[in-house]
Design an enzyme around this catalytic site. Structure first.
Site, PDB file in Angstrom:
ATOM      1  CG  HIS A  80      16.381  76.023   6.979  1.00 16.56           C
ATOM      2  ND1 HIS A  80      16.586  76.999   8.068  1.00 16.56           N
ATOM      3  CD2 HIS A  80      17.779  75.328   6.792  1.00 16.56           C
ATOM      4  CE1 HIS A  80      17.904  77.091   8.102  1.00 16.56           C
ATOM      5  NE2 HIS A  80      18.358  76.093   7.631  1.00 16.56           N
ATOM      6  CG  ASP A 112      11.540  69.263  -6.445  1.00 17.41           C
ATOM      7  OD1 ASP A 112      12.592  69.348  -5.726  1.00 17.41           O
ATOM      8  OD2 ASP A 112      12.057  68.986  -7.773  1.00 17.41           O
ATOM      9  N   GLY A 166      19.335  78.257   0.955  1.00 12.55           N
ATOM     10  CA  GLY A 166      19.426  78.113  -0.424  1.00 12.55           C
ATOM     11  C   GLY A 166      19.858  79.328  -1.145  1.00 12.55           C
ATOM     12  CG  ASP A 206      15.948  82.292   0.810  1.00 13.32           C
ATOM     13  OD1 ASP A 206      15.588  81.990  -0.105  1.00 13.32           O
ATOM     14  OD2 ASP A 206      15.516  82.141   1.927  1.00 13.32           O
TER      15      ASP A 206
END
Length: 189
Positions: free
Chosen positions: A12, A69, A149, A151
């Site tokens: 992704h 990160d 994640g 989202d």
């Protein structure tokens, strides 16, 4: 054409970065260079974790590379999950991580949060950092099936859709990663 190794095996993230950068650079993944190592992320800041990735690749392969990160910082939780976003619940299962976050937030009316990305680039024997941040709010229930994640529970400020309800093009135009990658691309020009 300049080739850069992105210190990730997250498909992704790789797709997002390649879509943002376009065809100006060739972005290779860890799998593309046959690196299947578990690169440590033991830092307590996004900068430290991003740099650990680039340092690892530079020391082992000597390649131009960048690492990132990213994480979600929720104000009512003192910035949690932060650098622990991917393993907040003790596992890498994002459904469990989202459940824990929503449980900890409970009925708190302060839902402000931000996604942050820090990119560490090793280029011409120098380390460079690029940051992207997008402010928003955490909603109480998941909405949307796109993205990954956190989202489905994050609505960027000024929008009514979660990241998971937006098309990849819409999200990539405004996301924290898009901002940081845009700064990276501008630097490399």
């Amino acid at each position: 054409m300049l080739e850069l190794v992105f210190a990730t095996n997250n498909a992704h993230k790789l797709e997002e970065v390649q879509a943002i950068i376009g065809n100006k650079f060739v972005i290779r993944s860890l799998a593309d260079i046959d690196c299947h190592d578990d690169i440590p992320e033991t830092g307590v800041t996004f900068e430290e974790n991003a740099q650990q990735k680039t340092d690892y690749l530079v020391n082992k392969y000597g390649l131009y590379c960048f690492g990132d990160d990213s994480g979600l910082e929720v104000d009512a939780l003192g910035g949690e999950p932060g650098v622990y976003s991917a393993r907040y619940s003790g596992s890498r299962d994002m459904e469990t991580n989202i459940d824990l976050l929503l449980e900890k937030l409970g009925d708190n009316t302060n839902r402000t949060a931000r996604f942050r990305t820090v990119i560490s680039l090793y280029f011409n024997e120098q380390q460079h950092f690029f940051e992207g941040t997008i402010e928003g709010d955490i909603i109480r229930e998941r909405r949307g099936v796109k993205g990954f994640g956190y989202d489905p529970i994050f609505i960027p400020k000024g929008y009514t859709q979660t990241f998971a309800e937006m098309s990849a093009e819409e999200k990539n135009a405004i996301s924290h990663r898009a901002i940081a990658v845009g700064k990276l691309a501008d630097f490399l020009k």
